[in-house]
Design a protein around this motif. Structure first.
Motif, PDB file in Angstrom:
ATOM      1  N   ALA A 100       0.847  -1.201   0.000  1.00 57.36           N
ATOM      2  CA  ALA A 100       0.000   0.000   0.000  1.00 57.36           C
ATOM      3  C   ALA A 100       0.882   1.250   0.000  1.00 57.36           C
ATOM      4  CB  ALA A 100      -0.937  -0.013   1.202  1.00 57.36           C
ATOM      5  N   ALA A 101       2.012   1.191   0.737  1.00 59.11           N
ATOM      6  CA  ALA A 101       2.929   2.340   0.743  1.00 59.11           C
ATOM      7  C   ALA A 101       3.550   2.538  -0.638  1.00 59.11           C
ATOM      8  CB  ALA A 101       4.014   2.133   1.795  1.00 59.11           C
ATOM      9  N   ALA A 102       3.615   1.446  -1.414  1.00 62.02           N
ATOM     10  CA  ALA A 102       4.167   1.549  -2.775  1.00 62.02           C
ATOM     11  C   ALA A 102       3.107   2.035  -3.763  1.00 62.02           C
ATOM     12  CB  ALA A 102       4.694   0.187  -3.219  1.00 62.02           C
ATOM     13  N   GLY A 103       1.922   2.339  -3.253  1.00 61.47           N
ATOM     14  CA  GLY A 103       0.859   2.851  -4.126  1.00 61.47           C
ATOM     15  C   GLY A 103       0.036   1.750  -4.783  1.00 61.47           C
ATOM     16  N   SER A 141     -14.745   1.555   0.227  1.00 62.59           N
ATOM     17  CA  SER A 141     -14.464   2.984   0.439  1.00 62.59           C
ATOM     18  C   SER A 141     -13.152   3.177   1.201  1.00 62.59           C
ATOM     19  CB  SER A 141     -15.663   3.711   1.049  1.00 62.59           C
ATOM     20  OG  SER A 141     -15.625   3.632   2.425  1.00 62.59           O
ATOM     21  N   GLN A 142     -12.813   2.250   2.096  1.00 57.02           N
ATOM     22  CA  GLN A 142     -11.514   2.376   2.795  1.00 57.02           C
ATOM     23  C   GLN A 142     -10.337   2.211   1.811  1.00 57.02           C
ATOM     24  OE1 GLN A 142     -11.235   0.485   6.729  1.00 57.02           O
ATOM     25  NE2 GLN A 142      -9.086   0.036   6.312  1.00 57.02           N
ATOM     26  N   VAL A 143     -10.484   1.286   0.852  1.00 56.56           N
ATOM     27  CA  VAL A 143      -9.403   1.125  -0.149  1.00 56.56           C
ATOM     28  C   VAL A 143      -9.292   2.407  -0.968  1.00 56.56           C
ATOM     29  CG1 VAL A 143      -8.612  -0.160  -2.167  1.00 56.56           C
ATOM     30  CG2 VAL A 143      -9.644  -1.367  -0.284  1.00 56.56           C
ATOM     31  N   GLU A 144     -10.431   2.999  -1.302  1.00 55.80           N
ATOM     32  CA  GLU A 144     -10.381   4.254  -2.074  1.00 55.80           C
ATOM     33  C   GLU A 144      -9.721   5.375  -1.264  1.00 55.80           C
ATOM     34  OE1 GLU A 144     -14.183   3.372  -5.012  1.00 55.80           O
ATOM     35  OE2 GLU A 144     -14.468   4.555  -3.178  1.00 55.80           O
ATOM     36  N   ASP A 145     -10.010   5.406   0.058  1.00 53.61           N
ATOM     37  CA  ASP A 145      -9.476   6.490   0.908  1.00 53.61           C
ATOM     38  C   ASP A 145      -7.989   6.328   1.229  1.00 53.61           C
ATOM     39  OD1 ASP A 145     -11.879   7.639   1.111  1.00 53.61           O
ATOM     40  OD2 ASP A 145     -12.273   7.083   3.208  1.00 53.61           O
ATOM     41  N   ILE A 146      -7.629   5.145   1.762  1.00 52.86           N
ATOM     42  CA  ILE A 146      -6.237   5.030   2.245  1.00 52.86           C
ATOM     43  C   ILE A 146      -5.461   3.921   1.530  1.00 52.86           C
ATOM     44  CG2 ILE A 146      -6.710   6.029   4.538  1.00 52.86           C
ATOM     45  CD1 ILE A 146      -6.531   3.130   5.661  1.00 52.86           C
ATOM     46  N   GLY A 304      10.211   4.571   6.892  1.00 46.66           N
ATOM     47  CA  GLY A 304       9.072   4.524   7.818  1.00 46.66           C
ATOM     48  C   GLY A 304       7.719   4.613   7.112  1.00 46.66           C
ATOM     49  N   LYS A 305       7.738   4.666   5.759  1.00 44.46           N
ATOM     50  CA  LYS A 305       6.454   4.834   5.050  1.00 44.46           C
ATOM     51  C   LYS A 305       5.556   3.594   5.188  1.00 44.46           C
ATOM     52  CE  LYS A 305       7.851   8.281   1.708  1.00 44.46           C
ATOM     53  NZ  LYS A 305       8.671   8.459   0.543  1.00 44.46           N
ATOM     54  N   ALA A 306       6.168   2.415   5.173  1.00 44.98           N
ATOM     55  CA  ALA A 306       5.360   1.187   5.301  1.00 44.98           C
ATOM     56  C   ALA A 306       4.750   1.114   6.704  1.00 44.98           C
ATOM     57  CB  ALA A 306       6.223  -0.042   5.010  1.00 44.98           C
ATOM     58  N   LEU A 307       5.540   1.478   7.714  1.00 47.30           N
ATOM     59  CA  LEU A 307       5.030   1.472   9.091  1.00 47.30           C
ATOM     60  C   LEU A 307       3.874   2.475   9.224  1.00 47.30           C
ATOM     61  CD1 LEU A 307       5.334   0.528  12.051  1.00 47.30           C
ATOM     62  CD2 LEU A 307       6.921   2.421  12.390  1.00 47.30           C
ATOM     63  N   ASN A 308       4.037   3.649   8.621  1.00 45.84           N
ATOM     64  CA  ASN A 308       2.965   4.652   8.699  1.00 45.84           C
ATOM     65  C   ASN A 308       1.689   4.144   8.044  1.00 45.84           C
ATOM     66  OD1 ASN A 308       4.423   6.427  10.117  1.00 45.84           O
ATOM     67  ND2 ASN A 308       5.152   7.595   8.342  1.00 45.84           N
ATOM     68  N   LEU A 313      -3.853   1.943   8.717  1.00 44.79           N
ATOM     69  CA  LEU A 313      -4.787   0.807   8.665  1.00 44.79           C
ATOM     70  C   LEU A 313      -5.369   0.548  10.055  1.00 44.79           C
ATOM     71  CD1 LEU A 313      -5.940  -1.793   7.156  1.00 44.79           C
ATOM     72  CD2 LEU A 313      -3.930  -2.975   8.052  1.00 44.79           C
ATOM     73  N   ILE A 314      -4.499   0.544  11.070  1.00 46.93           N
ATOM     74  CA  ILE A 314      -4.962   0.279  12.445  1.00 46.93           C
ATOM     75  C   ILE A 314      -6.016   1.311  12.837  1.00 46.93           C
ATOM     76  CG2 ILE A 314      -4.268   0.197  14.870  1.00 46.93           C
ATOM     77  CD1 ILE A 314      -1.530  -0.806  14.008  1.00 46.93           C
TER      78      ILE A 314
END
Ligand code: URA
Length: 436
Positions: A100-103, A141-146, A304-308, A313-314
């Motif tokens: 997800a961090a990789a887009g 909608s969550q996939v669209e948002d984040i 730290g982008k993957a951790l963020n 998600l949490i």
């Protein structure tokens, strides 16, 4: 048509027609067929198998038993990854925030633990407040948002699989190639992504015991996808010993967080997470060069982008993102037993099934479908195969809430370890990649 004739035909090893398979599945879903007939049919399939055509027909009938998620234009970008089940297998948890961090948008539907294998949902729900109860609309909608969402494999998606799965668990019919294929592939197709990656496991902790059988299963999954016009990539990986060092629920989330923080840079978890992520980046056309993709992914961890992304998600799913900095916010076990090695030598093997069974005895897994599990318990492998242990050094640690359960768990875990005086060559985690 009569169900008894369909059972009889399969019992004698004949190929069922599409109409017979559709009739069987609709009788299952409308509950007109009793469980004893379903069970008899499952056992007949276990013994006689199914042809590729029957497997595809069964998969399609299971998909058609419920809704399908429609992601519209996003379907070509979204990646869905699924494992056939393992021990200590937290690769979904490490992989999805990285992608997800990789887009790469991720919409993942996961299951609870099955048999001796752990479930991603149980692990994630060990995060205080985290819930995987998302409706299909919330998931989209969550996939669209984040760009990331993880839901439960419930509701009206492949309801036929839910019924079959529960019966297979109690009739010793899990380990059948056509039944595993139809179960996994139907769920993945109904879940709507056009980029499906399957992790097909073999070894003592998996349903398939040998790499040869796992390759056969992987080929059947890829072929079934093709017959239903879906491209599936299947990766055959070892589950001879638990993945990573932690086996349990919150303990596995902590290990995943350590990977996302950049503190775990080698070993099977790092190797598999990066390998799967590279496959996903190439599959979606984000990169066409493996080396470039790999270093891009490493940057996402180190920056730290993957951790963020995992924190996002949490938060989106009701959990406490603070646990990423403060592990004491997880439910804490009462006892910690450090088990010392009685000999010096290299660890040669750690039987994944025995460790899983020991953890289940602690309460980390379920005996019955509705059992509550204890998120705080588990086993940490201080030594993994290929590592040297000195007599008196800690070999593994048991986290538990009950002293009697600790000693039962210990009996299984002690017998899981084998030692050698020579260092051995560790096999690579990926055995084969099967492309459509
Ligand atoms: N995982 C599934 O979803 N189904 C199976 O049959 C086995 C593993």
């Amino acid at each position: 048509m009569r169900i008894v004739d369909i059972i009889d035909k399969k019992k004698k090893g004949y190929e069922l027609t599409k109409e017979e398979i559709n009739y069987f599945i609709s009788s299952l879903v409308d509950k007109s067929m009793p469980d004893y007939q379903t069970s008899a049919w499952l056992m007949a399939v276990w013994f006689k198998g199914m042809t590729e055509q029957e497997t595809a027909d069964l998969t399609e009938a299971i998909i058609n038993s419920g809704e399908r998620i429609d992601f519209g234009d996003l379907a070509d970008k979204i990646v869905d990854k699924h494992s056939t089940g393992g021990v200590g297998d937290k690769v979904t948890i490490t992989l999805i925030p990285l992608l997800a961090a990789a887009g790469i948008p991720i919409a993942k539907l996961s299951g609870k633990g099955l048999g001796h294998t752990g479930g991603t949902i149980d692990k994630l729900e060990s995060i205080p407040g985290f819930s995987c109860n998302l409706s299909v609309a919330q998931l989209i909608s969550q996939v669209e948002d984040i760009g990331i969402a993880i839901g439960k494999q419930t509701g009206n998606l492949t309801p036929a699989d839910g019924i079959l799965y529960a019966l297979r668990d109690v009739t010793a019919t899990i380990d059948s190639m056509p039944l595993i294929t139809s179960s996994v592939v139907s769920k993945k197709i109904a879940a709507g992504s056009n980029n499906i990656i399957l992790d097909v496991k073999y070894g003592s902790g998996a349903f398939m015991k040998t790499p040869e059988d796992a390759v056969k299963l992987a080929n059947l999954m890829v072929t079934t996808g093709k017959r239903l016009n879906k491209n599936i990539t299947a990766v055959v990986t070892s589950m001879e010993e638990p993945l990573g060092r932690a086996v349990g629920n919150s303990i596995e989330i902590i290990e995943s967080l350590e990977f996302l923080k950049g503190n775990i840079v080698e070993g099977d978890i790092a190797e598999l997470t990066y390998d799967f992520a590279v496959i996903a980046l190439l599959l979606t056309g984000k990169f066409d060069n493996e080396g470039v993709a790999r270093s891009y992914l490493k940057d996402l961890i180190h920056s730290g982008k993957a951790l963020n992304k995992f924190k996002e998600l949490i938060k989106a799913q009701g959990g406490t993102p603070d646990i990423t900095d403060d592990y004491s916010l997880f439910a804490q076990p009462k006892y910690k037993a450090e088990i010392k090695s009685e000999i010096s030598g290299y660890v040669q093997k750690i039987d994944a099934f025995k460790i899983a069974y020991g953890c289940k005895l602690l309460g980390a897994g379920r005996e019955k479908k509705d059992d509550l599990i204890d998120y705080s318990v588990g086993v940490f492998l201080n030594k993994k195969s290929g590592e040297y242990v000195k007599e008196g050094e800690t070999l593994y640690t048991i986290y538990s809430n009950d002293e009697e359960k600790t000693s039962l768990c210990r009996q299984y875990c002690d017998s899981a370890f084998e030692f050698n005086q020579k260092v051995l060559n560790k096999e690579k985690s990926i055995y084969a990649v099967i492309k459509p």
